[in-house]
Design a protein around this motif. Structure first.
Motif, PDB file in Angstrom:
ATOM      1  N   GLY A  72      13.846   5.678   8.507  1.00 51.47           N
ATOM      2  CA  GLY A  72      12.533   5.260   8.950  1.00 51.47           C
ATOM      3  C   GLY A  72      12.026   6.146  10.080  1.00 51.47           C
ATOM      4  N   PRO A  73      10.755   6.595   9.960  1.00 55.92           N
ATOM      5  CA  PRO A  73       9.923   6.365   8.775  1.00 55.92           C
ATOM      6  C   PRO A  73      10.493   7.076   7.553  1.00 55.92           C
ATOM      7  N   ALA A  74      10.241   6.483   6.404  1.00 58.00           N
ATOM      8  CA  ALA A  74      10.747   7.027   5.154  1.00 58.00           C
ATOM      9  C   ALA A  74       9.614   7.712   4.385  1.00 58.00           C
ATOM     10  N   MET A  75       9.983   8.384   3.311  1.00 57.01           N
ATOM     11  CA  MET A  75       8.984   9.085   2.505  1.00 57.01           C
ATOM     12  C   MET A  75       7.987   8.106   1.896  1.00 57.01           C
ATOM     13  N   VAL A  76       6.754   8.582   1.718  1.00 57.90           N
ATOM     14  CA  VAL A  76       5.662   7.753   1.209  1.00 57.90           C
ATOM     15  C   VAL A  76       5.136   8.362  -0.086  1.00 57.90           C
ATOM     16  N   PRO A  77       4.968   7.570  -1.140  1.00 62.61           N
ATOM     17  CA  PRO A  77       4.445   8.105  -2.402  1.00 62.61           C
ATOM     18  C   PRO A  77       3.034   8.682  -2.245  1.00 62.61           C
ATOM     19  N   GLU A  78       2.728   9.663  -3.068  1.00 61.60           N
ATOM     20  CA  GLU A  78       1.404  10.298  -3.002  1.00 61.60           C
ATOM     21  C   GLU A  78       0.286   9.285  -3.232  1.00 61.60           C
ATOM     22  N   GLU A  79       0.488   8.370  -4.186  1.00 57.89           N
ATOM     23  CA  GLU A  79      -0.553   7.378  -4.481  1.00 57.89           C
ATOM     24  C   GLU A  79      -0.858   6.505  -3.268  1.00 57.89           C
ATOM     25  N   VAL A  80       0.161   6.246  -2.469  1.00 61.23           N
ATOM     26  CA  VAL A  80      -0.022   5.442  -1.259  1.00 61.23           C
ATOM     27  C   VAL A  80      -0.767   6.252  -0.202  1.00 61.23           C
ATOM     28  N   LEU A  81      -0.383   7.510  -0.035  1.00 61.63           N
ATOM     29  CA  LEU A  81      -1.061   8.366   0.941  1.00 61.63           C
ATOM     30  C   LEU A  81      -2.532   8.564   0.604  1.00 61.63           C
ATOM     31  N   LEU A  82      -2.835   8.674  -0.692  1.00 64.20           N
ATOM     32  CA  LEU A  82      -4.220   8.894  -1.097  1.00 64.20           C
ATOM     33  C   LEU A  82      -5.122   7.722  -0.725  1.00 64.20           C
ATOM     34  N   GLU A  83      -4.550   6.526  -0.653  1.00 58.89           N
ATOM     35  CA  GLU A  83      -5.348   5.368  -0.227  1.00 58.89           C
ATOM     36  C   GLU A  83      -5.877   5.565   1.192  1.00 58.89           C
ATOM     37  N   LEU A  84      -5.133   6.299   2.009  1.00 58.64           N
ATOM     38  CA  LEU A  84      -5.536   6.524   3.397  1.00 58.64           C
ATOM     39  C   LEU A  84      -6.673   7.545   3.504  1.00 58.64           C
ATOM     40  N   ALA A  85      -6.976   8.215   2.393  1.00 57.06           N
ATOM     41  CA  ALA A  85      -8.076   9.186   2.391  1.00 57.06           C
ATOM     42  C   ALA A  85      -9.399   8.556   1.943  1.00 57.06           C
ATOM     43  N   ARG A  86      -9.359   7.288   1.544  1.00 56.22           N
ATOM     44  CA  ARG A  86     -10.583   6.619   1.106  1.00 56.22           C
ATOM     45  C   ARG A  86     -11.502   6.347   2.297  1.00 56.22           C
ATOM     46  N   PRO A  87     -12.809   6.235   2.064  1.00 52.08           N
ATOM     47  CA  PRO A  87     -13.712   5.841   3.153  1.00 52.08           C
ATOM     48  C   PRO A  87     -13.301   4.483   3.729  1.00 52.08           C
ATOM     49  N   VAL A  88     -13.437   4.337   5.015  1.00 52.02           N
ATOM     50  CA  VAL A  88     -13.047   3.091   5.671  1.00 52.02           C
ATOM     51  C   VAL A  88     -14.035   1.986   5.313  1.00 52.02           C
ATOM     52  N   HIS A 110      -6.415  -2.204   8.505  1.00 53.66           N
ATOM     53  CA  HIS A 110      -6.703  -2.512   7.095  1.00 53.66           C
ATOM     54  C   HIS A 110      -6.623  -1.289   6.194  1.00 53.66           C
ATOM     55  N   THR A 111      -6.714  -0.084   6.772  1.00 53.16           N
ATOM     56  CA  THR A 111      -6.488   1.105   5.945  1.00 53.16           C
ATOM     57  C   THR A 111      -5.022   1.165   5.514  1.00 53.16           C
ATOM     58  N   LEU A 112      -4.114   0.769   6.409  1.00 52.44           N
ATOM     59  CA  LEU A 112      -2.704   0.706   6.049  1.00 52.44           C
ATOM     60  C   LEU A 112      -2.442  -0.424   5.050  1.00 52.44           C
ATOM     61  N   ILE A 113      -3.204  -1.496   5.142  1.00 51.05           N
ATOM     62  CA  ILE A 113      -3.035  -2.599   4.196  1.00 51.05           C
ATOM     63  C   ILE A 113      -3.468  -2.162   2.790  1.00 51.05           C
ATOM     64  N   LEU A 114      -4.490  -1.319   2.713  1.00 51.99           N
ATOM     65  CA  LEU A 114      -4.863  -0.731   1.419  1.00 51.99           C
ATOM     66  C   LEU A 114      -3.712   0.109   0.861  1.00 51.99           C
ATOM     67  N   ALA A 115      -3.085   0.882   1.745  1.00 55.59           N
ATOM     68  CA  ALA A 115      -1.936   1.671   1.315  1.00 55.59           C
ATOM     69  C   ALA A 115      -0.787   0.769   0.894  1.00 55.59           C
ATOM     70  N   LEU A 116      -0.605  -0.326   1.608  1.00 54.33           N
ATOM     71  CA  LEU A 116       0.442  -1.288   1.271  1.00 54.33           C
ATOM     72  C   LEU A 116       0.218  -1.867  -0.118  1.00 54.33           C
ATOM     73  N   ARG A 117      -1.035  -2.134  -0.452  1.00 48.72           N
ATOM     74  CA  ARG A 117      -1.319  -2.656  -1.794  1.00 48.72           C
ATOM     75  C   ARG A 117      -0.822  -1.690  -2.869  1.00 48.72           C
ATOM     76  N   ALA A 118      -1.064  -0.409  -2.666  1.00 51.25           N
ATOM     77  CA  ALA A 118      -0.602   0.584  -3.637  1.00 51.25           C
ATOM     78  C   ALA A 118       0.919   0.622  -3.709  1.00 51.25           C
ATOM     79  N   ALA A 119       1.579   0.502  -2.562  1.00 50.72           N
ATOM     80  CA  ALA A 119       3.043   0.515  -2.539  1.00 50.72           C
ATOM     81  C   ALA A 119       3.608  -0.724  -3.229  1.00 50.72           C
ATOM     82  N   LEU A 120       3.008  -1.876  -2.966  1.00 48.78           N
ATOM     83  CA  LEU A 120       3.492  -3.115  -3.581  1.00 48.78           C
ATOM     84  C   LEU A 120       3.288  -3.105  -5.090  1.00 48.78           C
TER      85      LEU A 120
END
Length: 379
Positions: A10-26, A241-251
């Motif tokens: 930790g921190p551990a690797m993050v999938p690309e799909e999860v990282l891309l969520e952080l690039a969305r408009p807030v 909430h931007t991290l929560i969007l990323a969390l949704r993708a991870a879950l």
């Protein structure tokens, strides 16, 4: 060019799909869209925690969840038993002391698992203890603790069982409701495959009774406020909430794999890593390894910093050193969340080459072969 492999606990690797969520408009955190994200995340977290409880989301590191558990469950002047078996378990003691709570420290040698019989004896000696604070996966030593057995013991008393699952939830089997864990904590940056910044607290009925019995001195980490808002799929204060969007993708990824398959994958990686190290003549530090990371003893003749520096410089692999009283004595190799079997094999290969270059007598390929045998047998 080297592919970076973040093989730390930790921190551990993050999938690309999860990282891309952080690039969305807030988006606005009180919008209907944000609420629907929380609706989906709430169900996903329950599956990971194996609970019917609401899982409260805090904008903080895992330590924030630990402090929230302490100040909401135990009133000032109260007593708690701490199962102290590592650098992070000792944090329970420090948090209790900071808030005027008596911490009875049940000390276990680092690298050894907590003995449930000693927990039972401590509860007999301290029947006024409000809570027992324990750890699922001690990140500093790579040790998994028998929380299922301890949960059965604590459940027979008036105390509540609070478990730091920050590096364990999502990496190793943990069934909150079935194992009688009253409060279970997790962090976003480990097996849940999200960058740091979110912490999670799942509270059961027995713990809610303790929480509702007094007014916590905490404002921001007030679980009554967080629990009330969770019923509305909301948070009392501005969330990350931007991290929560990323969390949704991870879950979604965890749900697609299935939590039990996720546990099995981590078990395979842990067993393969341990087998590979032993084949090289390197001993794991923990007597009861946690599935999300492996800590190993630094071989004679080299320093932990040399090993970590060499694998990073030559192969782009990041490992972690020891902490507290075992700093310099161990190296910690994380294999949680987005890590897969080939990442473990690649890291062992890098470790073999690095040790060889540092003058340690290892047979190239021996560790990799041992790990692959385990992976093939457990596939």
């Amino acid at each position: 060019m080297r592919k970076p492999r973040l093989m730390t606990p930790g921190p551990a690797m993050v999938p690309e799909e999860v990282l891309l969520e952080l690039a969305r408009p807030v988006i606005h955190h009180r919008s209907e869209e944000a609420k629907q994200v929380l609706v989906e995340v709430a169900e996903g977290l329950k599956r990971v925690f194996q609970t019917k409880n609401d899982v409260l989301i805090l904008t903080s590191s895992g330590t924030g969840a630990m402090e929230a558990a302490v100040v909401n469950v135990v009133p000032p002047g109260g007593k708690a038993i701490v199962l102290n078996a590592g650098h992070f378990a000792a944090r329970w003691v420090a948090i209790c002391k900071a808030h005027g709570i008596e911490a009875v420290s049940l000390d276990t040698e680092w690298g050894q698992a907590v003995d449930p019989a000693q927990v039972a004896e401590a509860l007999k000696q301290h029947p006024d203890a409000v809570a027992v604070f324990g750890t699922l996966s001690e990140t500093s030593t790579g040790t998994g603790h028998p929380v299922k057995e301890i949960g059965e013991i604590v459940a027979k008393t008036d105390a509540v069982f609070v478990v730091d699952g920050i590096s364990g939830v999502g990496a190793m089997e943990c069934r909150q409701d079935d194992w009688k864990i009253d409060v279970l904590l997790a962090g976003s940056q480990k097996a849940l495959m999200v960058p740091p910044g979110l912490a999670f607290v799942s509270v059961g009925p027995k713990a809610w009774a303790k929480i509702n019995a007094f007014d916590s001195p905490s404002f921001y980490f007030n679980l009554k406020a967080a629990g009330a808002k969770a019923k509305e799929f909301d948070t009392p204060y501005t969330p990350a909430h931007t991290l929560i969007l990323a969390l949704r993708a991870a879950l979604r990824q965890i749900n697609a794999e299935g939590i039990e398959n996720v546990w099995k994958r981590h078990e395979r990686m842990s067993d393969a890593c341990t087998a590979g190290l032993r084949a090289l003549g390197i001993e794991p530090f923990s007597a009861r390894p946690a599935e999300g990371l492996t800590a190993f003893v630094v071989p004679a003749g080299v320093k932990d910093s040399q090993i970590r520096g060499k694998v990073l410089e030559r192969f782009g692999v990041t490992l972690a050193g020891g902490q507290g009283k075992i700093k310099g004595k161990i190296v910690r190799l994380g294999h949680m969340g987005y890590a897969d079997e080939l990442d473990v094999v690649a890291t062992l290969a890098a470790l073999e080459a690095a040790l060889s270059e540092l003058g340690v007598a290892v047979e190239p390929g021996k560790g990799v072969a041992a790990a692959q045998r385990v992976l093939l047998a457990k596939n």
